[in-house]
Design a protein around this motif. Structure first.
Motif, mmCIF file in Angstrom:
data_model
loop_
_atom_site.group_PDB
_atom_site.id
_atom_site.type_symbol
_atom_site.label_atom_id
_atom_site.label_comp_id
_atom_site.label_asym_id
_atom_site.label_seq_id
_atom_site.Cartn_x
_atom_site.Cartn_y
_atom_site.Cartn_z
ATOM 1 N N ARG A 1 21.868 31.535 58.042
ATOM 2 C CA ARG A 1 22.600 30.659 57.176
ATOM 3 C C ARG A 1 21.725 28.998 57.098
ATOM 4 O O ARG A 1 21.818 28.676 56.099
ATOM 5 N N THR A 2 21.151 29.685 58.637
ATOM 6 C CA THR A 2 18.903 28.495 58.210
ATOM 7 C C THR A 2 18.677 28.702 57.313
ATOM 8 O O THR A 2 17.207 27.740 57.350
ATOM 9 N N PRO B 1 16.361 30.168 54.347
ATOM 10 C CA PRO B 1 16.641 30.479 52.765
ATOM 11 C C PRO B 1 16.456 32.029 52.721
ATOM 12 O O PRO B 1 17.477 32.506 51.149
ATOM 13 N N GLU B 2 15.712 32.883 52.956
ATOM 14 C CA GLU B 2 16.268 34.695 52.666
ATOM 15 C C GLU B 2 17.378 34.866 52.733
ATOM 16 O O GLU B 2 17.578 35.557 51.946
ATOM 17 N N ILE C 1 20.258 32.858 53.408
ATOM 18 C CA ILE C 1 21.615 31.579 53.402
ATOM 19 C C ILE C 1 22.452 32.116 52.156
ATOM 20 O O ILE C 1 23.921 32.089 52.245
ATOM 21 N N SER C 2 22.479 32.601 50.884
ATOM 22 C CA SER C 2 23.414 33.699 50.779
ATOM 23 C C SER C 2 23.892 35.454 50.186
ATOM 24 O O SER C 2 24.336 35.567 49.380
#
Length: 228
Positions: free
Chosen positions: A69-70, A72-73, A75-76
């Motif tokens: 979750r930290t 960018p690849e 996080i979602s």
């Protein structure tokens, strides 16, 4: 190739059962047993859903969830946590760590598959449908056909998989290593230059033999399908 799901579970019988039930639903499934293996795999390619056991060797599922979750690849990235502890606080801790859903063992595999589908339907509905459309390109997973401007595009099986992968995230730049992993997994015998060969064939196919700029070469980064 349906939605891609990575199942990380150290209980082998359970992992194999989950993989089997997901494949029956048309998903493309990969299974691992360790958290550190999963972390290394996710650095190469991000699936559509990650199923993660809470307690894993190498790195625990809950700690891996927090790390993902930290970044960018990831996080979602939709994440389902599996836990042995039937405790409300445990479930809340899992959700607080970034999981989208949390299942307590033992659970019904039918319920598990339904939850995965619901998660995809809510967060990434495009991967559940048979049709993907980007600009004047249409790909039909069920019939394994591609059309552009109402003309059928003739592609080999590898080029079809490559196009489907690119069409899921138009505009996103993928490195050669990411594209290789999407096609051949961790097969070390496949050179990254093979990606260039199949990109060339794909370009000829969707361009009906002519030069086409739909697939961009991003110098030093990789390839991207135009997002129009």
């Amino acid at each position: 190739m349906g939605a891609r799901i990575l199942v990380v579970e150290d209980d082998e019988p359970l992992r194999l059962m989950l993989e089997h039930d997901l494949r029956k639903e048309g998903f493309t499934v990969e299974g691992l047993s360790r958290g550190d293996e999963a972390e290394a795999r996710l650095a190469k390619i991000v699936p559509d859903v990650l199923v993660l056991d809470w307690s894993l060797s190498g790195i625990s599922g809950i700690d891996l969830c927090r790390r993902l979750r930290t970044l960018p690849e990831t996080i979602s990235l939709p994440i389902v946590l599996l836990t042995d502890i039937a405790d409300t606080d445990e479930r809340i801790a899992g959700l607080a760590a970034g999981a989208d859903d949390c299942l307590v063992k033992p659970f019904s595999t039918m319920e598990f598959v339904v939850r995965v589908k619901n998660l995809l339907r809510r967060l990434n509905p495009a991967v559940l449908g048979h049709m993907i459309k980007v600009g004047d390109l249409t790909l039909d997973r069920s019939s394994h056909r591609v059309h552009r401007q109402k003309r059928e595009v003739r592609l080999g099986p590898t080029e079809f998989k490559l196009l489907e992968f690119l069409m899921r995230s138009p505009g996103k730049v993928y490195s050669r290593s990411e594209l290789r992993a999407s096609l051949w997994g961790d097969d070390a015998t496949v050179d990254e230059r093979a990606v260039d060969v199949h990109i060339g064939r794909l370009r000829k196919g969707i361009g009906f033999g002519k030069a086409d700029k739909l697939i961009r070469t991003v110098r030093g980064a990789g390839y991207s399908l135009s997002d129009y």
